[in-house]
Design a protein around this motif. Structure first.
Motif, PDB file in Angstrom:
ATOM      1  N   TYR A 139      65.526 -40.920  21.626  1.00 16.26           N
ATOM      2  CA  TYR A 139      64.836 -41.116  20.407  1.00 16.26           C
ATOM      3  C   TYR A 139      63.977 -42.563  20.275  1.00 16.26           C
ATOM      4  CZ  TYR A 139      63.902 -40.731  15.348  1.00 16.26           C
ATOM      5  OH  TYR A 139      63.206 -40.774  14.157  1.00 16.26           O
ATOM      6  N   GLU A 140      64.666 -43.547  20.751  1.00 20.53           N
ATOM      7  CA  GLU A 140      64.093 -44.934  20.955  1.00 20.53           C
ATOM      8  C   GLU A 140      62.988 -45.135  21.615  1.00 20.53           C
ATOM      9  OE1 GLU A 140      65.438 -49.645  21.940  1.00 20.53           O
ATOM     10  OE2 GLU A 140      66.952 -48.098  21.749  1.00 20.53           O
ATOM     11  N   ARG A 141      62.756 -44.288  22.584  1.00 24.51           N
ATOM     12  CA  ARG A 141      61.675 -44.274  23.431  1.00 24.51           C
ATOM     13  C   ARG A 141      60.505 -43.521  22.625  1.00 24.51           C
ATOM     14  NH1 ARG A 141      65.251 -43.447  27.580  1.00 24.51           N
ATOM     15  NH2 ARG A 141      65.108 -41.100  27.460  1.00 24.51           N
ATOM     16  N   GLY A 142      60.880 -42.387  22.154  1.00 25.48           N
ATOM     17  CA  GLY A 142      59.922 -41.610  21.309  1.00 25.48           C
ATOM     18  C   GLY A 142      59.429 -42.532  19.932  1.00 25.48           C
ATOM     19  N   ALA A 143      60.369 -43.269  19.349  1.00 23.10           N
ATOM     20  CA  ALA A 143      60.016 -44.137  18.238  1.00 23.10           C
ATOM     21  C   ALA A 143      58.950 -45.210  18.557  1.00 23.10           C
ATOM     22  CB  ALA A 143      61.414 -44.476  17.423  1.00 23.10           C
ATOM     23  N   CYS A 144      59.488 -45.719  19.716  1.00 23.86           N
ATOM     24  CA  CYS A 144      58.279 -46.788  20.108  1.00 23.86           C
ATOM     25  C   CYS A 144      57.102 -46.460  20.622  1.00 23.86           C
ATOM     26  CB  CYS A 144      59.131 -47.612  21.487  1.00 23.86           C
ATOM     27  SG  CYS A 144      60.510 -48.533  20.991  1.00 23.86           S
ATOM     28  N   LYS A 145      56.948 -45.196  21.143  1.00 25.00           N
ATOM     29  CA  LYS A 145      55.578 -44.655  21.640  1.00 25.00           C
ATOM     30  C   LYS A 145      54.850 -44.525  20.239  1.00 25.00           C
ATOM     31  CE  LYS A 145      56.956 -42.406  25.807  1.00 25.00           C
ATOM     32  NZ  LYS A 145      57.124 -41.177  26.577  1.00 25.00           N
ATOM     33  N   VAL A 152      60.008 -29.407  14.189  1.00 30.78           N
ATOM     34  CA  VAL A 152      60.417 -30.454  12.974  1.00 30.78           C
ATOM     35  C   VAL A 152      60.478 -31.846  13.817  1.00 30.78           C
ATOM     36  CG1 VAL A 152      62.062 -31.263  11.363  1.00 30.78           C
ATOM     37  CG2 VAL A 152      61.299 -28.813  11.443  1.00 30.78           C
ATOM     38  N   GLY A 153      61.341 -31.829  15.179  1.00 33.48           N
ATOM     39  CA  GLY A 153      61.714 -32.878  15.805  1.00 33.48           C
ATOM     40  C   GLY A 153      60.269 -33.763  16.050  1.00 33.48           C
ATOM     41  N   ALA A 154      59.416 -32.922  16.171  1.00 30.91           N
ATOM     42  CA  ALA A 154      58.116 -33.804  16.644  1.00 30.91           C
ATOM     43  C   ALA A 154      57.555 -34.729  15.428  1.00 30.91           C
ATOM     44  CB  ALA A 154      56.823 -32.578  17.291  1.00 30.91           C
ATOM     45  N   VAL A 155      57.828 -34.216  14.349  1.00 26.70           N
ATOM     46  CA  VAL A 155      57.272 -34.703  13.396  1.00 26.70           C
ATOM     47  C   VAL A 155      58.020 -36.162  12.589  1.00 26.70           C
ATOM     48  CG1 VAL A 155      56.619 -34.576  10.734  1.00 26.70           C
ATOM     49  CG2 VAL A 155      56.479 -32.473  12.492  1.00 26.70           C
ATOM     50  N   THR A 156      59.525 -35.895  13.135  1.00 25.08           N
ATOM     51  CA  THR A 156      60.382 -36.874  12.577  1.00 25.08           C
ATOM     52  C   THR A 156      59.994 -38.582  12.900  1.00 25.08           C
ATOM     53  OG1 THR A 156      62.180 -35.423  12.894  1.00 25.08           O
ATOM     54  CG2 THR A 156      62.840 -37.645  12.603  1.00 25.08           C
ATOM     55  N   THR A 157      59.535 -38.920  14.332  1.00 27.44           N
ATOM     56  CA  THR A 157      59.276 -39.993  14.284  1.00 27.44           C
ATOM     57  C   THR A 157      57.877 -40.551  13.413  1.00 27.44           C
ATOM     58  OG1 THR A 157      58.076 -39.605  16.205  1.00 27.44           O
ATOM     59  CG2 THR A 157      60.102 -40.344  16.539  1.00 27.44           C
ATOM     60  N   ALA A 158      57.074 -39.625  13.201  1.00 27.88           N
ATOM     61  CA  ALA A 158      55.744 -39.941  12.489  1.00 27.88           C
ATOM     62  C   ALA A 158      56.311 -40.531  11.019  1.00 27.88           C
ATOM     63  CB  ALA A 158      55.016 -38.864  12.392  1.00 27.88           C
TER      64      ALA A 158
END
Length: 281
Positions: free
Chosen positions: A48-54, A263-269
């Motif tokens: 999740y951290e990698r996704g959030a940083c991207k 839904v998961g694809a929207v969470t970091t946004a």
């Protein structure tokens, strides 16, 4: 065949909007900044951290990392949270949970300043959700459900919505947020009598039970929109699946979110949206 409600286009739209808001903040000398507090090296936290940083890089949000050993003390964790609270250059904080059992997670959540709580883990943020006031921020996944529905053109005002799940992370906050959109919400869970009937009666069905195949063909009806929030590993299928039996349900409903890719694809946004809002506040 149902319409597949994918999260990527929604996330891309939010990201583009946020990038413009970040530019406006930078023009005023403000750089939106997220602090990430991570204890240990859990694989799901790192993913999740990698996704959030991207996502942060795409939006223009700066990230500060605070990484503690898995065997860190409660005092070290609280000192780190205090550092984040006192740093005026940090606008939002994401603290990965669950914490190791040696740490007092409730005390750690309580120590975080609600104004910087961008994932709805403090009592102040939960009060904001339940009172529909601008205090803290809702859990990112709960808001991601609402954003995905609205940006997919699903009318919520007056709609009959059934939410399956009652956690403070998804079920309860998303129910309150949908009511704030003037939906008529029925809250259910895995012990609800005749859960299938309660689900069939809904125009919009949000499933966040945390169990594989909680909702099958007997629990849906024609014309429904189904949002599957679950993330489970199915040993039999050898892949990630949701709480909805997708193969059985998809041919019967009007629209449905996939797992993964919904839904998961929207969470970091949404996480970045909260950081930008915190900076704007």
């Amino acid at each position: 065949m149902a319409q597949i409600l994918r999260g990527a286009p929604v996330a891309a739209s939010i990201t583009a909007e946020l990038a413009a808001r970040v530019e406006a903040l930078r023009a005023r000398g403000v750089e939106p900044t997220l602090a990430i507090i991570r204890v240990g090296e859990r694989a799901d936290d790192l993913s999740y951290e990698r996704g959030a940083c991207k996502r942060a890089e795409k939006v223009g949000v700066a990230v500060k990392h605070f990484v503690l050993r898995e065997d860190c003390s409660q005092e070290e964790l609280l000192a780190t949270i205090d550092t984040v609270n006192k740093d005026a250059s940090i606008h939002g904080c994401l603290m990965f949970r669950p914490l190791p059992p040696t740490l007092d997670e409730a005390a750690a959540c309580a120590a975080l300043d609600s104004a910087k709580d961008v994932d709805g883990i403090t009592q102040g943020s939960l009060f904001g959700v339940f009172a529909n006031e601008r205090v803290g921020f809702p859990p990112c996944t709960a808001e991601a459900v609402v954003e995905l529905l609205e940006r997919s053109g699903v009318e919520l005002a007056g709609a009959r919505v059934t939410v399956v799940g009652r956690s403070l992370v998804i079920g309860k906050p998303v129910s309150m947020m949908l009511q704030a959109k003037n939906a008529t919400v029925t809250m259910c869970h895995t012990r609800t009598r005749d859960l299938a009937a309660a689900c069939r009666d809904a125009e919009v069905l949000v499933v966040a039970a945390g169990h594989v195949r909680t909702v099958g063909a007997d629990a849906v009806s024609a014309g429904q929109t189904v949002v599957d929030v679950g993330i489970n590993w199915d040993d039999e299928a050898g892949k990630l699946v949701g709480d909805v039996n997708f193969d059985a349900v998809e041919p019967l409903v009007a629209s449905i979110t996939p797992v993964p890719g919904g839904v998961g694809a929207v969470t970091t946004a949404i996480l970045m949206k909260h950081v930008v809002e915190a900076a704007e506040r």
